[in-house]
Write an enzyme that holds these catalytic residues in place. Structure first.
Site, PDB file in Angstrom:
ATOM      1  CB  SER A 138      -0.854   0.025   1.270  1.00 10.00           C
ATOM      2  OG  SER A 138      -1.407   1.315   1.479  1.00 10.00           O
ATOM      3  CE1 TYR A 151      -4.085  -2.187   5.143  1.00  9.75           C
ATOM      4  CE2 TYR A 151      -2.967  -0.125   4.659  1.00  9.75           C
ATOM      5  CZ  TYR A 151      -3.657  -1.250   4.230  1.00  9.75           C
ATOM      6  OH  TYR A 151      -3.890  -1.419   2.886  1.00  9.75           O
TER       7      TYR A 151
HETATM    8  P1  NAD Z   1     -11.118  -6.012   0.821  1.00  8.61           P
HETATM    9  O1  NAD Z   1     -11.321  -6.048   2.285  1.00  8.61           O
HETATM   10  O2  NAD Z   1     -12.237  -5.593  -0.074  1.00  8.61           O
HETATM   11  O3  NAD Z   1     -10.615  -7.444   0.320  1.00  8.61           O
HETATM   12  C1  NAD Z   1      -9.702  -8.199   1.069  1.00  8.61           C
HETATM   13  C2  NAD Z   1     -10.008  -9.660   0.830  1.00  8.61           C
HETATM   14  O4  NAD Z   1      -9.095 -10.440   1.624  1.00  8.61           O
HETATM   15  C3  NAD Z   1     -11.437 -10.041   1.284  1.00  8.61           C
HETATM   16  O5  NAD Z   1     -12.065 -10.866   0.316  1.00  8.61           O
HETATM   17  C4  NAD Z   1     -11.184 -10.780   2.584  1.00  8.61           C
HETATM   18  O6  NAD Z   1     -12.173 -11.745   2.897  1.00  8.61           O
HETATM   19  C5  NAD Z   1      -9.837 -11.431   2.303  1.00  8.61           C
HETATM   20  N1  NAD Z   1      -9.157 -11.820   3.537  1.00  8.61           N
HETATM   21  C6  NAD Z   1      -9.030 -11.078   4.677  1.00  8.61           C
HETATM   22  N2  NAD Z   1      -8.401 -11.775   5.618  1.00  8.61           N
HETATM   23  C7  NAD Z   1      -8.102 -12.991   5.072  1.00  8.61           C
HETATM   24  C8  NAD Z   1      -7.463 -14.162   5.568  1.00  8.61           C
HETATM   25  N3  NAD Z   1      -7.012 -14.221   6.820  1.00  8.61           N
HETATM   26  N4  NAD Z   1      -7.327 -15.219   4.737  1.00  8.61           N
HETATM   27  C9  NAD Z   1      -7.807 -15.178   3.470  1.00  8.61           C
HETATM   28  N5  NAD Z   1      -8.434 -14.102   2.955  1.00  8.61           N
HETATM   29  C10 NAD Z   1      -8.585 -13.027   3.749  1.00  8.61           C
HETATM   30  O7  NAD Z   1      -9.838  -5.080   0.570  1.00  8.61           O
HETATM   31  P2  NAD Z   1      -9.233  -4.454  -0.791  1.00  8.61           P
HETATM   32  O8  NAD Z   1      -9.423  -3.008  -0.720  1.00  8.61           O
HETATM   33  O9  NAD Z   1      -9.684  -5.210  -1.966  1.00  8.61           O
HETATM   34  O10 NAD Z   1      -7.679  -4.741  -0.538  1.00  8.61           O
HETATM   35  C11 NAD Z   1      -6.952  -5.739  -1.233  1.00  8.61           C
HETATM   36  C12 NAD Z   1      -5.466  -5.522  -0.982  1.00  8.61           C
HETATM   37  O11 NAD Z   1      -5.075  -4.234  -1.473  1.00  8.61           O
HETATM   38  C13 NAD Z   1      -5.079  -5.539   0.489  1.00  8.61           C
HETATM   39  O12 NAD Z   1      -3.788  -6.093   0.622  1.00  8.61           O
HETATM   40  C14 NAD Z   1      -5.061  -4.064   0.854  1.00  8.61           C
HETATM   41  O13 NAD Z   1      -4.259  -3.810   1.972  1.00  8.61           O
HETATM   42  C15 NAD Z   1      -4.488  -3.484  -0.422  1.00  8.61           C
HETATM   43  N6  NAD Z   1      -4.770  -2.059  -0.640  1.00  8.61           N
HETATM   44  C16 NAD Z   1      -6.037  -1.626  -0.914  1.00  8.61           C
HETATM   45  C17 NAD Z   1      -6.250  -0.262  -1.163  1.00  8.61           C
HETATM   46  C18 NAD Z   1      -7.608   0.293  -1.520  1.00  8.61           C
HETATM   47  O14 NAD Z   1      -7.725   1.525  -1.650  1.00  8.61           O
HETATM   48  N7  NAD Z   1      -8.622  -0.520  -1.720  1.00  8.61           N
HETATM   49  C19 NAD Z   1      -5.173   0.629  -1.094  1.00  8.61           C
HETATM   50  C20 NAD Z   1      -3.900   0.144  -0.803  1.00  8.61           C
HETATM   51  C21 NAD Z   1      -3.712  -1.203  -0.590  1.00  8.61           C
END
Ligand code: NAD
Length: 251
Positions: A138, A151
């Site tokens: 991130s 985080y």
């Molecule tokens: P989200 O919460 O929509 O999706 C995360 C997914 O991971 C979910 O389906 C959840 O069930 C799954 N998950 C959580 N814990 C788990 C576990 N212990 N075992 C297996 N699966 C598990 O989040 P997102 O926004 O889609 O984020 C996806 C990735 O991108 C993450 O690594 C997040 O940190 C990163 N990220 C997202 C953003 C953003 O703006 N959306 C920005 C920077 C980084």
């Protein structure tokens, strides 16, 4: 046979976007997630596009990870790529002085240890296929809003884990990292259903690229980093944030 890619956290959000994008590009996709209902539904909904399968497992659980990878080995006998995307993706925990140890630990367990366990379990298969790993960090690896220490620390660890593993697996498996900025994903409403987030003109305009990010902005880079087109790239972290971390913000 088509290359097989494992996407963790593939049932929702960016992981869902990565899974469907890769499927559309002709890859076979295994989504791994703790959300059984979402994962099974997505696999059914996308089945007409190609070979997509779901495994219910917690990336932070050593036994569940090992049996998940055994299933992949039994299904296909090979694996070409891993996308470590699963995370506790909510950055805010409140003031650090009130953060419970178990809450801190859960960020480290899922975001860092999960990436370690999945990588460790898949390295033998990736060595055989000369495959690639893409970790999702991130931009909070580099910059912060208040009350997001757990985080941010977990994402900083992923960036460092990436270059360390890339060096250890030199000549065998390429390991890269993507640091997304703001990527709009569906939010979970009170009744547990997913709904699109409302984005205003202000949300979009502040980005030098002119808009908030979309899952495909990350998925297309994942595809590039998994493919041989990026064969001379390893150990790197790619910021995909619409230019936000390049913008001066002094008030
Ligand atoms: P989200 O919460 O929509 O999706 C995360 C997914 O991971 C979910 O389906 C959840 O069930 C799954 N998950 C959580 N814990 C788990 C576990 N212990 N075992 C297996 N699966 C598990 O989040 P997102 O926004 O889609 O984020 C996806 C990735 O991108 C993450 O690594 C997040 O940190 C990163 N990220 C997202 C953003 C953003 O703006 N959306 C920005 C920077 C980084």
């Amino acid at each position: 046979a088509a290359p097989v890619i494992l996407v963790t956290g593939g049932a929702r959000g960016i992981g869902k976007g990565i899974s469907s994008y890769l499927l559309g590009c002709g890859y076979r996709v295994v989504m791994l997630d703790i959300l059984r209902e979402d994962g099974e539904r997505l696999a059914r909904d996308l089945a007409h596009l190609g070979d997509i399968r779901f495994i219910r497992a917690d990336v932070a659980d050593e036994d569940q990870v090992s049996s998940a990878i055994n299933r992949i080995r039994n299904w296909f006998g090979y694996l070409n790529g891993v996308v470590n995307n699963a995370a506790i993706a909510e950055p805010y925990t409140g003031p650090l002085e009130f953060l419970a140890l178990e809450d801190w630990q859960s960020y480290i367990d899922v975001n860092v240890t999960g990436t370690f366990l999945i990588s460790r379990a898949t390295i033998p298969l990736l060595q055989q296929s000369q495959g690639a790993i893409v970790n999702i960090a991130s931009t909070r690896w580099l910059q912060s809003e208040p009350q997001s220490e757990a985080y941010a620390a977990s994402k900083g660890a992923i960036v460092s884990f990436t270059h360390a593993l890339a060096i250890s697996l030199s000549g065998q498996v390429r390991v890269n990292c993507i640091s997304p900025g703001w990527i709009a994903v569906d939010a979970v409403s009170e009744n547990g259903h997913l709904k699109p987030v409302h984005l205003t003109e202000t949300c979009h305009r502040q980005h030098p690229a002119g808009r908030v990010g979309r899952p495909d902005d990350i998925a297309s880079m994942v595809k590039f980093l998994l493919s041989n087109e990026s064969g001379f790239i390893t150990g790197q972290n790619f910021v995909i944030d619409g230019g936000m971390t390049r913008k001066m913000v002094y008030e």
